[in-house]
Design an enzyme around this catalytic site. Structure first.
Site, PDB file in Angstrom:
ATOM      1  N   SER A 174       0.840  -1.202   0.000  1.00 47.03           N
ATOM      2  CA  SER A 174       0.000   0.000   0.000  1.00 47.03           C
ATOM      3  C   SER A 174       0.873   1.249   0.000  1.00 47.03           C
ATOM      4  O   SER A 174       2.086   1.173   0.165  1.00 47.03           O
ATOM      5  CB  SER A 174      -0.868   0.007   1.250  1.00 47.03           C
ATOM      6  OG  SER A 174      -0.032   0.233   2.374  1.00 47.03           O
ATOM      7  N   LYS A 175       0.221   2.396  -0.149  1.00 48.55           N
ATOM      8  CA  LYS A 175       0.932   3.684  -0.072  1.00 48.55           C
ATOM      9  C   LYS A 175       1.636   3.813   1.271  1.00 48.55           C
ATOM     10  O   LYS A 175       2.754   4.304   1.360  1.00 48.55           O
ATOM     11  CB  LYS A 175      -0.084   4.832  -0.206  1.00 48.55           C
ATOM     12  CG  LYS A 175      -0.428   5.177  -1.627  1.00 48.55           C
ATOM     13  CD  LYS A 175      -0.230   6.684  -1.844  1.00 48.55           C
ATOM     14  CE  LYS A 175      -0.177   7.039  -3.308  1.00 48.55           C
ATOM     15  NZ  LYS A 175      -1.502   7.173  -3.907  1.00 48.55           N
ATOM     16  N   ARG A 176       0.932   3.389   2.316  1.00 54.42           N
ATOM     17  CA  ARG A 176       1.480   3.527   3.667  1.00 54.42           C
ATOM     18  C   ARG A 176       2.770   2.705   3.823  1.00 54.42           C
ATOM     19  O   ARG A 176       3.724   3.142   4.451  1.00 54.42           O
ATOM     20  CB  ARG A 176       0.421   3.070   4.672  1.00 54.42           C
ATOM     21  CG  ARG A 176       0.787   3.363   6.073  1.00 54.42           C
ATOM     22  CD  ARG A 176      -0.409   3.360   7.006  1.00 54.42           C
ATOM     23  NE  ARG A 176       0.084   3.365   8.377  1.00 54.42           N
ATOM     24  CZ  ARG A 176       0.421   2.266   9.025  1.00 54.42           C
ATOM     25  NH1 ARG A 176       0.278   1.100   8.457  1.00 54.42           N
ATOM     26  NH2 ARG A 176       0.886   2.347  10.259  1.00 54.42           N
ATOM     27  N   ASP A 177       2.786   1.504   3.203  1.00 53.94           N
ATOM     28  CA  ASP A 177       3.991   0.667   3.273  1.00 53.94           C
ATOM     29  C   ASP A 177       5.180   1.408   2.674  1.00 53.94           C
ATOM     30  O   ASP A 177       6.311   1.241   3.099  1.00 53.94           O
ATOM     31  CB  ASP A 177       3.798  -0.642   2.494  1.00 53.94           C
ATOM     32  CG  ASP A 177       2.656  -1.463   3.055  1.00 53.94           C
ATOM     33  OD1 ASP A 177       2.525  -1.508   4.282  1.00 53.94           O
ATOM     34  OD2 ASP A 177       1.898  -2.045   2.263  1.00 53.94           O
ATOM     35  N   SER A 178       4.901   2.207   1.660  1.00 51.21           N
ATOM     36  CA  SER A 178       5.983   2.922   0.992  1.00 51.21           C
ATOM     37  C   SER A 178       6.637   3.897   1.968  1.00 51.21           C
ATOM     38  O   SER A 178       7.856   4.017   2.014  1.00 51.21           O
ATOM     39  CB  SER A 178       5.442   3.696  -0.205  1.00 51.21           C
ATOM     40  OG  SER A 178       4.683   2.835  -1.006  1.00 51.21           O
TER      41      SER A 178
END
Ligand code: GLU
Length: 493
Positions: free
Chosen positions: A256-260
């Protein structure tokens, strides 16, 4: 796989930072084009103007250059099939969409956003999947022409066949069957006169002679629509390859974006722009992404040229790929070990200079063999080798105290080592090690105690490249001055 020269393209939207998913498409595109003697193209898909981020296009071009995935055609290099930026191709889409309207495969739609929203809410109440209800599909061409002439706002929708089944063939996944009644009359041309992805990408792939479309699996949902559009035009379809999805490092769930963002705080990143800063090499990154979706043996250390030799789209796999940063470290470190001394010296120099260190190139070439085996990322050169380029070092006095001894004893050892070393005309590995080892013997100390003090004194740190080689490069004067300073520090404790 066909031996015909392949024309491949990476077609990123300039809506954010260049992600490793784009790099992976580009790499496979590049490999296929080089393998078959074809061309690899960069096309910028910027028709969603509200999402375009200034600078993102440049970041993509810089990223591809950094990865050394040089494209044969693109916005900044030109080519015979340009323009390569979709907002510069408006007229081309208009011509083609008109053809579809004329052939009865598309139609103008005058429904207002408010009406579409009301339809959507009704469908939601009835627990139906949101879809266009087909109102304007029923308008006669004359009626539509009259409303356009009167200045009414409109968009163009694709007239999806309502009967039958669409069979779309993905090279890795085989035939995908969809009942046409499940498909929607998607928008091809928006009210701002710009095309949607569905129209623009199909037109461009055809106009640019693309033979193989490699893209993310997020496009599988609209894949039946795309083959219908290509068929409505009567064009030959490219070979379609939907690559595997990326999973979180844990392997559980999609990235996800958050993982990035989380990855960045961990010293890793999924954005190509960060890789250099974090000390990753193009060789390491390419090797890492190559194996996230390509089934060559997992541990294979390959240069891009070797990949070209071995590449085949048949070897690509649709299985999800977890982002494994430990593998990135592994490939990066392994490639670093393969660089020549001169090459590695040139690559680590900027990391020293950006810290404000003045780098003597002769010293740099001499330290590379000492550092090479220790580097996982290029910026590790700082923790292992900054002291070579500093006038003075500032050891932590506590670190100067040898294990099992106190400060006074440690100072006495440093003093004795100072005398031994100052008796030598030069500090070389051969000249210094024997007398210091003899001292270790006769004093009954252990080597770690004596050499540990000398290491911290001369390098300022507890972990360093081999001591005597390091001291030789630091040089006699600086070593003696640093040991003297260490003695003072110990005495003050
Ligand atoms: N512009 C699309 C994207 O960024 C490209 C998809 C494709 O390669 O066709 O996802």
């Amino acid at each position: 796989m066909s031996i015909k020269p392949a024309r491949t393209r990476v077609a990123p939207s300039p809506t954010g930072h260049m992600h490793l998913a784009t790099a992976r498409v580009a790499l496979y595109d590049y490999l296929l084009a080089r393998k078959t003697g074809g061309q690899f193209i960069l096309r910028i898909e910027d028709t969603d103007v509200s999402r375009t981020v200034p600078g993102a296009e440049q970041e993509i071009m810089d990223g591809l250059r950094w990865l050394e995935l040089n494209y044969d055609e693109g916005p900044d290099v030109g080519g015979a099939f340009g323009p390569y930026r979709q907002t510069d191709r408006r007229e081309i889409y208009h011509v083609h969409v008109n053809t579809l309207v004329d052939k009865g495969h598309a139609y103008p739609c005058f429904c207002t956003p408010a009406r579409l929203e009301a339809v959507r809410q009704e469908q939601q109440k009835r627990k139906e999947n949101p879809h266009y209800d087909g109102t304007c599909r029923l308008l006669s061409p004359d009626e539509a022409a009259r409303r356009i002439a009167s200045g009414e706002k409109y968009i163009i929708r694709f007239k999806m066949p309502r009967e039958g089944t669409t069979i779309a063939k993905d090279h890795l996944r085989g035939e995908i069957l969809t009942e046409n009644k499940q498909l929607n009359d998607q928008v091809l041309l928006k009210s701002d006169g710009l095309p949607t992805y569905h129209l623009a990408a199909m037109v461009d792939d055809h106009e640019m002679g693309i033979t193989h479309v490699l893209r993310g699996s997020e496009w599988l949902g609209t894949f039946p629509l795309h083959v219908n559009i290509v068929r409505a035009f009567g064009w030959e379809e490219p070979v379609w390859v939907h690559l595997s999805v990326f999973l979180k490092p844990s392997g559980k769930g999609k990235l996800s974006k958050r993982d990035s963002t989380l990855a960045m705080t961990d010293g890793y990143s999924v954005f190509i722009k960060d890789m250099n800063e974090l000390g990753f090499t193009p060789e390491g990154v390419n090797n890492w992404i190559a194996l996230m979706g390509w089934g060559v043996a997992d541990e294979d250390v390959l240069s891009v040229d070797e990949m070209v030799d071995r590449f085949s789209i048949d070897g690509l796999t649709p299985s999800p790929a977890a982002i494994n940063f430990q593998k990135l470290d592994h490939f990066n470190a392994t490639h670093i070990r393969l660089f020549t001394t001169e090459d590695l010296a040139a690559r680590i120099k900027p990391y020293f200079t950006r810290e404000g260190l003045r780098v003597d190139d002769n010293v740099l070439l001499r330290i590379v063999p000492l550092l090479r085996e220790r580097l996982v990322t290029l910026d590790d050169c700082l923790s292992f080798g900054s002291f070579f380029f500093k006038e003075d070092v500032s050891p932590n006095p506590e670190d100067l105290v040898a294990k099992g001894l106190d400060a006074t004893q440690s100072a006495a050892i440093a003093q004795r080592a100072f005398e031994i070393l100052s008796g030598q005309p030069a500090i070389s590995h051969e000249q210094c090690e024997p007398p210091l080892r003899a001292y270790v013997e006769e004093s009954g100390l252990n080597a770690n105690q004596v050499f540990g003090i000398l290491r911290v004194a001369t390098t300022g740190q507890k972990v360093s490249p081999p001591l005597f080689e390091s001291m030789e490069i630091i040089g006699r004067e600086k070593c003696l001055a640093r040991i003297k300073n260490a003695i003072e520090l110990l005495k003050k404790m």
